[in-house]
Design an enzyme around this catalytic site. Structure first.
Site, PDB file in Angstrom:
ATOM      1  N   LYS A  66     -13.586  36.709 -80.408  1.00  0.00           N
ATOM      2  CA  LYS A  66     -13.033  38.183 -80.845  1.00  0.00           C
ATOM      3  C   LYS A  66     -11.995  38.984 -79.942  1.00  0.00           C
ATOM      4  O   LYS A  66     -10.872  39.558 -80.702  1.00  0.00           O
ATOM      5  CB  LYS A  66     -14.123  39.204 -81.728  1.00  0.00           C
ATOM      6  CG  LYS A  66     -14.914  37.994 -82.302  1.00  0.00           C
ATOM      7  CD  LYS A  66     -15.710  39.084 -83.299  1.00  0.00           C
ATOM      8  CE  LYS A  66     -16.188  38.622 -85.043  1.00  0.00           C
ATOM      9  NZ  LYS A  66     -16.486  38.907 -85.614  1.00  0.00           N
ATOM     10  N   ASP A 102     -13.925  41.934 -90.983  1.00  0.00           N
ATOM     11  CA  ASP A 102     -14.975  42.003 -90.787  1.00  0.00           C
ATOM     12  C   ASP A 102     -15.021  43.552 -91.801  1.00  0.00           C
ATOM     13  O   ASP A 102     -15.899  43.424 -92.761  1.00  0.00           O
ATOM     14  CB  ASP A 102     -16.068  42.843 -89.937  1.00  0.00           C
ATOM     15  CG  ASP A 102     -15.672  41.181 -88.724  1.00  0.00           C
ATOM     16  OD1 ASP A 102     -15.692  40.033 -89.659  1.00  0.00           O
ATOM     17  OD2 ASP A 102     -16.174  40.734 -87.334  1.00  0.00           O
TER      18      ASP A 102
END
Ligand code: ATR
Length: 275
Positions: A66, A102
């Site tokens: 990420k 997210d």
């Protein structure tokens, strides 16, 4: 031509993202595939080049890539940049643009519970997940956000960045009754035999207790919170929420999140309760 999407990570075999996105593609009559690809950290750059060469339309990124994907992308949106982490890439025909869905996915899922923007919110943990969620909470209008973390310096840094306050885990435990919403973002709940990151003895009945972990569906934190009379929110909503925002970025279509939450819960052996 048939479009294709992917999720890259390591490990990746148990990801439910391919199931989720392929179900939504089917539901909306979109001729597209979504493929899990295992990529070792040392191969990330080569893998990204391969995805581009093969014409990927967009992809998700999970652990451990990420952060390391950031310098490879053409643009990073503001949220992903603040979080220093990307979980969704969109190819706009010219550029590969990195987003992070997210935090917004989590906050969307939180609104399935009877939340009030005026509630005092406790975020337990100060890692990447806590950062995304705290920014999204702030953007959504929550104004009283407290970060509690084992390493207090990290809590202070995150609190400074989002305009919240910081507390030690011990102080948060003592004042748990002051919070309307408690969000567990540490990795402590992944295993059912681990202790809680924080004791829930002082929590008020009716408090909303959320965990970002969705497998197991009920973490030790949520089991204890339920025993204390809390309204619990597991991580399935966040998983589906982050995916739904990615899907919309790729296709322009808002998929049905409730139905997907039920499908994913069933897949994980649980029973879905639509509260
Ligand atoms: P992520 O990106 O998933 O949030 P991370 O950046 O490694 O992962 O952050 C993990 C979080 O879990 C941190 O807040 C960490 O606390 P520290 O900053 O003190 O390391 C927290 N954490 C991990 N194990 C923990 C434990 N046993 N007790 C309490 N907190 C823990």
């Amino acid at each position: 031509m048939k479009k294709w999407y992917a999720v890259i990570g390591e490990p990746i075999a148990h990801s439910l993202s391919p199931y989720m996105h392929e179900t939504w593609f089917k539901e909306h009559g979109i001729d597209a595939a979504y493929i899990p690809v295992q990529v070792k950290p040392a191969d990330l750059e080569k893998a990204f080049f391969a995805l581009k060469t093969l014409g990927v339309s967009g992809f998700n990124i999970t652990l451990p890539h990420k952060e390391s994907i950031l310098p490879l992308l053409d643009h990073i949106d503001e949220t992903a940049s603040a979080m220093n982490a990307v979980n969704t890439v969109v190819f706009d025909g010219e550029n590969y643009v990195g987003f992070n869905t997210d935090g917004d996915g989590f906050v969307q899922s939180l609104f399935a519970a009877p939340v009030k923007l005026s509630a005092r919110v406790l975020v337990i943990g100060a890692g990447g997940a806590a950062r995304g969620i705290s920014y999204a909470l702030k953007r959504s209008g929550f104004s009283d956000i407290v970060i509690a973390n084992r390493t207090i310096a990290r809590a202070e840094e995150l609190a400074r960045d989002i305009g919240g306050s910081a507390m030690t885990l011990a102080d948060a435990e003592k004042s748990l009754g002051d919070f309307g919403i408690i969000i567990q973002t540490t990795s402590v709940g992944l295993s059912t035999d681990q202790a809680l990151p924080i004791s829930l003895e002082n929590v008020k009945s009716g408090t909303i207790a959320a965990d970002i972990i969705y497998n197991p569906l009920e973490t030790p934190f949520l089991i204890k919170a339920k025993e204390q009379g809390c309204h619990t929110v597991n991580g399935v909503g966040m998983f589906v929420g982050q995916g739904a925002i990615a899907f919309e970025k790729w296709t322009g279509i808002k998929p049905d999140m409730e139905k997907m939450k039920e499908l994913i819960t069933n897949k994980l052996g649980g029973q879905y309760v639509n509260k």
